[in-house]
Design a protein around this motif. Structure first.
Motif, PDB file in Angstrom:
ATOM      1  N   GLN A  11       0.807  -1.212   0.000  1.00  0.00           N
ATOM      2  CA  GLN A  11       0.000   0.000   0.000  1.00  0.00           C
ATOM      3  C   GLN A  11       0.843   1.266   0.000  1.00  0.00           C
ATOM      4  O   GLN A  11       0.329   2.364  -0.225  1.00  0.00           O
ATOM      5  N   CYS A  12       2.159   1.138   0.215  1.00  0.00           N
ATOM      6  CA  CYS A  12       3.036   2.314   0.285  1.00  0.00           C
ATOM      7  C   CYS A  12       3.726   2.623  -1.036  1.00  0.00           C
ATOM      8  O   CYS A  12       4.534   3.560  -1.101  1.00  0.00           O
ATOM      9  N   VAL A  13       3.451   1.855  -2.078  1.00  0.00           N
ATOM     10  CA  VAL A  13       4.113   2.086  -3.364  1.00  0.00           C
ATOM     11  C   VAL A  13       3.605   3.396  -3.961  1.00  0.00           C
ATOM     12  O   VAL A  13       2.423   3.558  -4.235  1.00  0.00           O
ATOM     13  N   PHE A  48      -2.978   2.487  -8.808  1.00  0.00           N
ATOM     14  CA  PHE A  48      -3.977   1.616  -8.189  1.00  0.00           C
ATOM     15  C   PHE A  48      -3.594   0.148  -8.355  1.00  0.00           C
ATOM     16  O   PHE A  48      -3.780  -0.654  -7.422  1.00  0.00           O
ATOM     17  N   ILE A  49      -3.089  -0.228  -9.516  1.00  0.00           N
ATOM     18  CA  ILE A  49      -2.704  -1.628  -9.734  1.00  0.00           C
ATOM     19  C   ILE A  49      -1.527  -2.003  -8.841  1.00  0.00           C
ATOM     20  O   ILE A  49      -1.494  -3.096  -8.237  1.00  0.00           O
ATOM     21  N   LEU A  50      -0.550  -1.138  -8.713  1.00  0.00           N
ATOM     22  CA  LEU A  50       0.610  -1.446  -7.887  1.00  0.00           C
ATOM     23  C   LEU A  50       0.247  -1.522  -6.411  1.00  0.00           C
ATOM     24  O   LEU A  50       0.841  -2.307  -5.662  1.00  0.00           O
ATOM     25  N   ARG A  51      -0.721  -0.735  -5.980  1.00  0.00           N
ATOM     26  CA  ARG A  51      -1.057  -0.709  -4.556  1.00  0.00           C
ATOM     27  C   ARG A  51      -1.991  -1.838  -4.136  1.00  0.00           C
ATOM     28  O   ARG A  51      -1.938  -2.286  -2.990  1.00  0.00           O
ATOM     29  N   ASN A  52      -2.868  -2.303  -5.052  1.00  0.00           N
ATOM     30  CA  ASN A  52      -3.833  -3.321  -4.611  1.00  0.00           C
ATOM     31  C   ASN A  52      -4.207  -4.302  -5.706  1.00  0.00           C
ATOM     32  O   ASN A  52      -5.192  -5.039  -5.566  1.00  0.00           O
ATOM     33  N   LEU A  60      -5.615  -5.970  -9.260  1.00  0.00           N
ATOM     34  CA  LEU A  60      -6.810  -5.781 -10.089  1.00  0.00           C
ATOM     35  C   LEU A  60      -8.057  -5.807  -9.215  1.00  0.00           C
ATOM     36  O   LEU A  60      -8.753  -6.818  -9.099  1.00  0.00           O
ATOM     37  N   ASP A  61      -8.377  -4.703  -8.598  1.00  0.00           N
ATOM     38  CA  ASP A  61      -9.592  -4.588  -7.808  1.00  0.00           C
ATOM     39  C   ASP A  61     -10.645  -3.843  -8.627  1.00  0.00           C
ATOM     40  O   ASP A  61     -10.462  -3.575  -9.818  1.00  0.00           O
ATOM     41  N   ILE A  62     -11.737  -3.490  -8.003  1.00  0.00           N
ATOM     42  CA  ILE A  62     -12.837  -2.831  -8.698  1.00  0.00           C
ATOM     43  C   ILE A  62     -12.423  -1.462  -9.213  1.00  0.00           C
ATOM     44  O   ILE A  62     -12.861  -1.009 -10.274  1.00  0.00           O
ATOM     45  N   TYR A  63     -11.513  -0.787  -8.474  1.00  0.00           N
ATOM     46  CA  TYR A  63     -11.063   0.530  -8.913  1.00  0.00           C
ATOM     47  C   TYR A  63     -10.229   0.434 -10.193  1.00  0.00           C
ATOM     48  O   TYR A  63     -10.456   1.175 -11.157  1.00  0.00           O
ATOM     49  N   SER A  64      -9.266  -0.459 -10.198  1.00  0.00           N
ATOM     50  CA  SER A  64      -8.402  -0.584 -11.365  1.00  0.00           C
ATOM     51  C   SER A  64      -9.165  -1.108 -12.576  1.00  0.00           C
ATOM     52  O   SER A  64      -8.891  -0.716 -13.713  1.00  0.00           O
TER      53      SER A  64
END
Length: 771
Positions: free
Chosen positions: A543-545, A683-687, A689-693
């Motif tokens: 989450q810190c990326v 968004f992809i690097l932090r979490n 492939l979620d709903i946001y990405s």
């Protein structure tokens, strides 16, 4: 910023009873903690809580204020530029400024070609310095049109719409994105708490960021449509077409004007060929002609001087020193005779024919039909054969390619011999060298800014000047140096027409500057941060990326761009340096007077690229760190005021190809697409492939397909109601140059000479073609 952070913390403590529990998370999940060798965690000391932003802003503001005061004082007291300076003709005849002080003043303040009455001059002298400054910054559109031309007016209008868009972007960032970011708990310092990386990547509040990112592209289209609706329409430019067509692919060994004319008359029955103009290699002739023009101007200067004046020239030596002195007028007369004789000799044996030639028809319809038949790949895609004649095989017409003919004043005559694979080789070499230079400079930016990671702060003594201010200075230096390298590179590549050369410079500048300032440093720093937080150095904290300093380096860059860059442009450092070099090389008073002629045109391609590069930085990182949008508004405002002043008071009136504004619209929208790509990457690097990405990916496919499709089809002109800005070829005069005399396709160096009749295969001009 410290006061804002304290107020926000106090309100959160009052309004949120669970605040203390929320902030008391495990140190292993926070982004500004360091794991010790014994397994314990401590909070990193990042130096000043504002990363030195306010200190840098204050220092740069004071420096700019001092530079502005010096600029006004020198203009009024030292260089005496309150009145309109002498014209070029006066300088050439020896009645203009002939000392170093006046030359430096002209280099800084320009050679203004503004007609002013005596009453206006008296009123100008009576005004206070602040009244002059206020008037200079509040020029009306009418003054901008009369002093700078139509291109200057459209350029400033474009800046206004981009600035207005940036203001809306700042409002969205500060009023919507910033409160969302402040709800996070991953950072404890003031700057970190304002950034996107402070919010947990699984928080539902990130929908605000996603929705704001999605609506930016439609907002950009609406802004550019409004810009198009306000565009000034002029009669004659929208429907104007040339009756001339430019062809390439001619075999020089088979070049004959009469044969080419016979081919078109037989292949197109009923069509009237008024002129066939072959082009010749005049590079050496142009060099001689340029020196001859300088010698003639020096003679005019000598003739305008009073008898008994110091009219000697220093031959030999270095920079006009340690040489032999002789009478300047006699030397220039002898040199003029030698150059004219040399020019005549070169013309008499000049036989090198270029593969480019021009054909002028009787009507625009005939020219359009021939242009369509010989346009590149038009015959293979439409599955139609070109009209043939008995000369087709001898002339090898299947290898001909037609282009919209530039206006004669827009042709780069020295470059018409640069064609074929050698041109592509030059283009490859230029791009590879530019990429190598950019890679080297951006590596320094990445290496320095990488040290601002919390896990590395123990080795830096917590000085943000090393890891943030210095990289920002490197970015600003690249923005000043890279455009000049591109200008040299594009000139060496050799474009056939000046409008296409300007468009190529503008596109290459914007592309390379975005790569150097935004893409390569941003991607490199994010990858370096991911290596740290996804490895064993600091524990697995995906989450810190983000950027090492959460984008503070770009805040420092925009501060430097707004104040230091504006001060450098105000003093025209590049023009002043060029004048100093030429003045140092001058061998006589006449050559010093010639060196003082720095009446330059406003480089719209370079200034568009610089302005849009700064906008790209703002729009890409505004949601990452909302403070960037606030500083960005200041930076673009400073650039807008500077350019408006320069166009009205410093640079001479000029015009630009209409397609420059269309390219600017495309680059503006590309910056918004790049912002979408960057937010998606974060968004992809932090979490993953979620709903946001996934939502951002679908949006990118839609907006990206729309952008690239409309760019390839040229539909932006229709959407923005900008038909007059659509590329119509290069048939309009470049820089507003309308030649009332010879309109034939003849190089300027030959217009002063009688065209040779002994040259083999010389075409005969039947009439004067009108373009």
């Amino acid at each position: 910023m410290s006061l804002i952070g304290a107020i926000v913390k106090q309100r959160e403590r009052i309004g949120n009873p669970g605040y203390e529990r929320a902030t008391a998370r495990s140190p292993a999940t926070q982004c500004d903690t360091i794991r010790q060798e014994d397994g314990s965690w401590i909070t990193a000391h990042l130096g000043p809580h504002d990363n030195g932003i306010w200190l840098n802003l204050t220092v740069c503001g004071v420096v700019f204020a001092l530079a502005l005061a010096v600029f006004i004082l020198l203009k009024k007291k030292v260089f005496n530029q309150a009145d309109v300076p002498p014209s070029y003709e006066e300088c050439a005849n020896g009645r203009g400024p002939n000392n170093i002080r006046a030359g430096i003043g002209t280099a800084i303040y320009g050679q203004r070609n503004v007609a002013r009455s005596a009453e206006d001059d008296i009123e100008s002298r009576r005004q206070r310095w602040y009244s002059r400054l206020t008037h200079a910054l509040s020029e009306s559109d009418y003054e901008l049109l009369t002093r700078g031309g139509l291109g200057a007016l459209e350029y400033v209008r474009f800046q206004r719409y981009v600035l207005l868009f940036t203001v809306f972007l700042a409002i969205m960032s500060l009023c919507i994105i910033l409160p969302v970011n402040l709800t996070g708990t991953l950072y404890s310092d003031n700057v970190g708490r304002m950034t996107l990386s402070n919010v947990d990547p699984r928080s539902t509040k990130l929908w605000f960021t996603v929705l704001m990112t999605i609506v930016l592209f439609p907002m950009g289209i609406a802004a550019m449509r409004s810009f198009g609706l306000q565009a000034t329409r002029t009669n004659g430019t929208r429907n104007h077409r040339s009756r001339s067509v430019m062809f390439s692919g001619l075999n020089p060994k088979r070049a004959n004007a009469e044969t080419i004319a016979s081919h078109f008359r037989e292949a197109y029955p009923g069509y009237t060929v008024e002129d066939v103009a072959l082009s010749y290699d005049v590079r050496h002739l142009s060099h001689i002609g340029k020196e001859l023009n300088n010698v003639e101007e020096a003679l005019k200067y000598c003739a305008g001087q009073a008898s008994g004046a110091d009219m000697n020239i220093t031959l030999g030596g270095c920079c006009g020193c340690y040489g032999t002195e002789t009478n300047a007028e006699k030397y220039y007369l002898l040199r003029k005779s030698e150059l004219e004789q040399k020019l005549d000799q070169e013309v008499s044996r000049w036989k090198t024919i270029n593969p480019v030639f021009f054909v002028t028809f009787a009507t625009e319809h005939q020219a359009q039909q021939v242009h369509g038949d010989y346009q590149r790949c038009a015959y293979c895609l439409a599955d139609r054969s070109r009209p043939q004649s008995i000369h087709s095989r001898d002339l090898d017409t299947d290898n001909w390619t037609a282009f919209a003919a530039p206006h004669p004043s827009s042709v780069n005559w020295d470059n018409l011999g640069k064609a074929g694979w050698t041109w592509y080789l030059r283009a490859l070499v230029v791009n590879l060298l530019l990429l190598a230079i950019i890679a080297g400079l951006t590596s320094a930016v990445i290496a320095l800014n990488y040290l601002s990671l919390p896990v590395l702060q123990q080795t830096l003594d917590q000085y943000p000047g090393v890891s943030q201010v210095l990289p920002a200075l490197v970015l600003l230096a690249m923005q000043k140096v890279v455009p000049q390298l591109i200008i040299w590179g594009v000139e060496w590549m050799g474009y056939w027409s000046k409008p296409k050369q300007m468009i190529a410079q503008m596109r290459l500048m914007f592309t390379d500057l975005v790569l150097a300032v935004v893409v390569i440093p941003g991607v490199g720093l994010v990858v370096a941060t991911a290596h740290v937080f996804l490895g064993d150095l600091s524990g697995y904290r995906r989450q810190c990326v983000n950027l090492p300093d959460n984008g503070s380096v770009y805040i420092h860059y925009l501060i430097f761009f707004a104040f230091i860059g504006t001060a450098m442009s105000l003093f025209r450092v590049n023009v002043l340096f060029d004048y100093c070099v030429r003045s140092c090389r001058a061998r006589s008073k006449a050559e010093e007077a010639i060196a003082s002629r720095v009446d330059r045109a406003f480089d719209f391609g370079e200034e568009y690229a610089n302005f849009l590069t700064a906008f790209t930085v703002i729009v890409v990182y505004s949601f990452i760190n909302p403070m960037i949008s606030l500083i960005g508004v200041i930076a673009l405002m400073m650039k807008y005021l500077l350019d408006q002043y320069m166009l009205c008071n410093v640079y001479r009136r000029t015009a630009v190809p209409n397609s420059v504004h269309s390219v600017a619209i495309s680059q503006f929208l590309f910056a918004i697409i790049l912002q979408l790509i960057w937010i998606l990457l974060i968004f992809i690097l932090r979490n993953g492939l979620d709903i946001y990405s996934i939502s951002l990916s679908v949006t990118f496919v839609i907006w990206g397909t729309m952008y690239f499709t409309m760019t390839l089809t040229g539909a932006w002109e229709k959407i923005s109601i900008f038909e007059m800005m659509a590329p119509r070829g290069d048939s309009d005069p470049f820089d507003g140059a309308i030649e009332l005399g010879d309109m034939t396709y003849t190089p300027p160096v030959l217009r002063r000479q009688r065209r040779p009749t002994q040259v083999q295969n010389e075409p005969t001009v039947s009439t004067q073609p009108t373009v």
